[in-house]
Design a protein around this motif. Structure first.
Motif, PDB file in Angstrom:
ATOM      1  N   ALA A 101      -2.128   0.672  -4.655  1.00 60.35           N
ATOM      2  CA  ALA A 101      -1.657  -0.607  -4.160  1.00 60.35           C
ATOM      3  C   ALA A 101      -0.976  -1.366  -5.288  1.00 60.35           C
ATOM      4  N   LEU A 145       0.833  -1.210   0.000  1.00 62.64           N
ATOM      5  CA  LEU A 145       0.000   0.000   0.000  1.00 62.64           C
ATOM      6  C   LEU A 145       0.861   1.251   0.000  1.00 62.64           C
ATOM      7  N   GLY A 148      -6.953   1.341  -1.634  1.00 65.18           N
ATOM      8  CA  GLY A 148      -6.053   0.433  -2.349  1.00 65.18           C
ATOM      9  C   GLY A 148      -6.341  -1.026  -2.023  1.00 65.18           C
TER      10      GLY A 148
END
Lengths: 361, 361, 361, 361
Positions: free
Chosen positions: A24, A13, A132
């Motif tokens: 991500a 992340l 993400g």
């Protein structure tokens, strides 16, 4: 390793609430898995703020995939999701650059990073970073579903109002996944929203409990030490901001049980060993037993409230008071629900690929 | 990685309940740390079965250190602890070779290892394997204590009887560490033991809750993603057999709070930022804030009970019944307490060494 | 973990040669380290193709930092570098979608990813992916330099032409770092370039050897098992495409030495223990001894050549021939040099932060 | 992680040369794999010192397995190998407690561990620690062999004498594995031994090169970044004491090749894609191509020589001289050979289990 989690399937992340972008990297996905951008968008929308019960900050949350997908399928190499930050009003955060918000990470971030952290909107500690996870988790959820494994989370409790518990898990998961406000008992929704609005009217916020179920996990996944399924799931779940408790199956209720109530007797039904009760939440000795995995996460109330609070000034250490302005959620439990689903999918897919070398069980 | 946990400080566990020996390898300890074999022996004795409330299996639990210690101090290279198994009566386990004990890992181990597991006494899933953690943890506890960090766990609940919660944490930890049966409120001991004996008389067992506190942790330890202090502690705690719930600070009680009650206001006292309340359990945004770390673990009742239970025969899958004999604990929560202290010490020492490169904060 | 490397400092790589973008996430950088975007751009330019000795594909290689930098300094949270792909002419690769190029990863990628890999331009196997390492490495190089640790790589050999070896390492590194074509002996440049051009004229390519030196590393870094400095450096270096050999200090020349020649005698000079010779390349027992670290990497000739080659058709397995077109480098050793510097910086910074908890030794 | 290496299959090493015991924990082995204690003993004997060309220290090297094996098969949980130290004459090491031996880790260990290291016989840096690798590796070698994957190493060079290179790899491996002194060309043995004896007569030592081949590896194993097969193998190989160079296939000879010579053309023979040459050593883009894996390790001369050497006194930093006594090997390359086989087996088995979830390819 810090912002990366997982073994065969790992997610990294990055990003800050008011920076250029968050996102991500999802690494280790087997090649050839279909990636459905509509489903990703749909999952992102479940995490979005909606209506009066959520923050006024509205983000498009468009997910741009810049690597790892070719001709609509995973290539086997890292998939990168970029989500640009757009509706950032950093001017709201002036005072918050130096006054630590109680319940937030401002103070601890300041100690850890020595003042260099991006304090705007909580920076890397913001709940926004979970976007993400939702993007990456959507790919994992699809892959699991195609293999008969489905996941669902409902708001078991919010602001003191309780939903019913899971009953028939396969059916119940089916009820949840398209809902914006995920409860099993329809009447719970209005009551919970009312509790949220009441807190909001007081410049306050509420907490809650999420309950997650996984149906279709094969038996035999997990390790006795140290990577029990409870261990790896809790590791991931406790990194969701505001989660302060995790329990599996009967969890804390086990404390008041006797062994004769607690043990789930085994029974062979149609050549499959099942248990009538599921106090163990589908995990024995750290390893799945083929029954549904069930766990609950305690979510603390949103720390951003509008009431005046006592704090310290980080620039000189002096005691002072703080009145938070800006745009905030009076509750996050309903938005955290899709994060729970997503992170659960990432963890379990990793466990499956570790065990079988691929996603097909 | 399976039986190894940690980063800068890592512990590897090995052994089976009825094999030759069990033990642990503790890697990464800074060099020059004194190793007190008497303290190790004392910690081992806290894990031992004692009196009528515990199993009749009595193990000397003598810890032999075969590497990593030279002239009474750590060398900086791996420390290996070997504990021989002596009082093994494998003849007791005849029937258990093929009938899965409810609440135990027999079934899941059989699926995972395809019948090759050492089933005797639970094999590698046995609570006995925690002895290695206690040995390694003793070294970590000493090292932390020498740096002003102390850890204590009490039996918050056992068989439905409750101890008082932590009050003055530094003082309370001092009350606990030499006690064989660790409660804060002396009167709780007899009541809990009575509850255990009542269950034993019924051929049954009881569960409980352990509450752990850490005093003296520096602020600024931990990560926002994914290695929050909650994440790494829960990862380790959930690998202790029978732990099914972990909560930090207010934990599940957060669900019923409003933000204005939940937030711990900051206050500067003598140039140190403290909080009057400690709902967050000493951790904000995954990072220590300098207040005591407080958490609770739910411990399920010992699954070995003497009542007849329904199960399946692993050799042919047929439904059958099982009457467990052998020697078992009607409660394990009092024995698990030193395991909680030990694993907490290992995890936090790892975090400190990761952060500072050494143990001196 | 696949595309992520490192412990306290970790880098994650993503992207494909002809996808939207490539890049890297650099995690674990201590907070407050200045990030000099001009220096990053300068390092990127050293990796670029230049003049007749390189591919005709010209990429701007503009690095966009989307997270982890605030007010010109690291925040302590992940730094994400995005480099868009622009000059992609995928039409060149038509035939290469199904004919495996000898010396390339086309065949092995096809086996591993079952045909789902992004084959265009080598996809994730392309040398282009090293651009992310150079961007991340620039931040690490700056941080090391600010702490007195400098790194330099020269082309020891290219197309059969040899540069002189390192002499006074501190001075020699100073000679190298601004050079586009990094040789110590100025006359070597023209000879090497002539060898490259001669190969190019034949539709062929050349290999070479890179020699890297690190000056200023503190003694005491590394582990006896398994993370020797040689181990972690070679792990990273062997992931640079085309590197097929790594040797430290005297390396393969040790094979012909006797111990009395090989051992570097210790001598105390001005209260610092040094060695007159440095056959061990600054590493003894896996641990730095304070002398310069010196190693060499063998780089195979660019596998993309214009001569007709024998291969198989991946769609039907039949034998066929292949005539590569497109734009390719007749040599990559001069472009790989900045990659060697960058990855070395990332690995050594990780080792330092693991050891000291921060970058200041 | 320090003394632990591997992912799905991991080995942890412990012990010091003159401590109580050395050993290894092998974790992650699939359950049900036969463990042949005779084969382990046989492999241990290949590592032992033999005759005049080796040290006079003679260790029984009996391997005691204390966990993880039940009824002659792996249980799936950690296998622990204990090897007691017996023939320790620590009195020989008096002067070596404070004078750093050139070429050894005495100085670097002293910096790293601040004087707390077990200096006797090199402590944890001793080549003796490789015995644990040989024990664990024997289990891996058997498991691989049962799946058609065989490994062999020969002494390509020793004291300046060269063996022939590998020719027909499957046959050549068959020639090597029972030999105490592993050469392919029988006449090389006497010449190499003569070179060793000549060095010994001079109070000196010799180095050499080991060449290892692996036959039967499936294609498609490894990663493009960072866990290329070269990366993970070199990581492990460089942790063998005295290894200072590793090259795959043509290795450093690539530097003088052109692409047209270097590339291995693909050819379909009987529905299997092979290459006529194998310059790449069976690895393309970091991934196995199904051809034999071939690599070479440079081994430096034993640093313990009897000639007087210049060094420093670690207690006061003063320059002094050192005359090593004790019992030492004039060459270790012949003893390191089984270590190379063993560590290769551990690494490749890990790669296979990571890829397929089990050992059956």
């Amino acid at each position: 390793m810090k912002n990366t989690f997982g073994n065969s399937i790992a997610v990294t992340l990055f990003g800050e609430s008011h920076g250029n972008a968050i996102g991500a990297v999802l690494d280790g996905m087997p090649a050839g898995i279909p990636v459905d951008e509509n489903f990703i968008a749909q999952q992102m929308s479940l995490r979005k703020s909606v209506g009066a019960i959520s923050t006024a900050r509205k983000e498009a949350d468009e997910v741009k995939i810049v690597s790892g997908v070719f001709n609509g399928k995973t290539t086997g190499t890292p998939i990168t999701f970029i989500i640009e930050n757009q509706d950032t009003r950093s001017r709201d955060y002036g005072e918050l650059a130096y006054k630590a918000r109680p319940g937030h990470a401002d103070l601890t971030a300041n100690v850890k990073y020595g003042g260099s952290q991006d304090f705007r909107g909580g920076g890397h500690f913001s709940g926004r970073i979970t976007a993400g996870i939702v993007a990456a988790g959507a790919v994992a959820l699809s892959a699991l579903k195609a293999n008969g494994i489905i996941i669902g989370t409902h708001i078991l409790s919010c602001g003191g109002v309780y939903d019913r518990e899971f009953d028939d898990i396969q059916t119940d998961i089916g009820l949840l996944n398209d809902k914006e406000f995920a409860v099993l008992e329809p009447s719970a929704e209005e009551k919970m929203k009312a509790a949220i609005m009441a807190a909001k009217a007081d410049g306050d916020s509420v907490g809650g409990i999420l309950e997650t179920a996984v149906y279709g996990m094969p038996a035999g996944i997990g390790e006795p030490w140290f990577d029990t399924v409870e261990s790896v799931l809790s590791h991931a779940l406790f990194s969701i901001p505001a989660v302060k408790g995790v329990e599996f199956g009967a969890g804390f209720r086990y404390a008041e049980m006797r062994g004769s109530q607690a043990n789930d007797p085994f029974r062979n039904v149609d050549n499959k060993v099942i248990t009538d009760t599921n106090n163990c939440g589908g995990i024995l000795g750290g390893i799945t037993n083929g029954m549904p995995i069930v766990f609950r996460c305690a979510v603390k109330p949103t720390p951003s409230i509008y009431k005046e609070q006592q704090t310290v000034d980080l620039t000189n250490g002096e005691n002072t008071t703080l009145q938070i302005k800006g745009r905030h959620d009076p509750a996050i439990v309903h938005r955290a629900r899709v994060v729970a689903d997503s992170i659960t999918a990432l963890v379990l897919l990793d466990q499956i690929v570790l065990r079988y070398g691929n996603i097909n069980k």
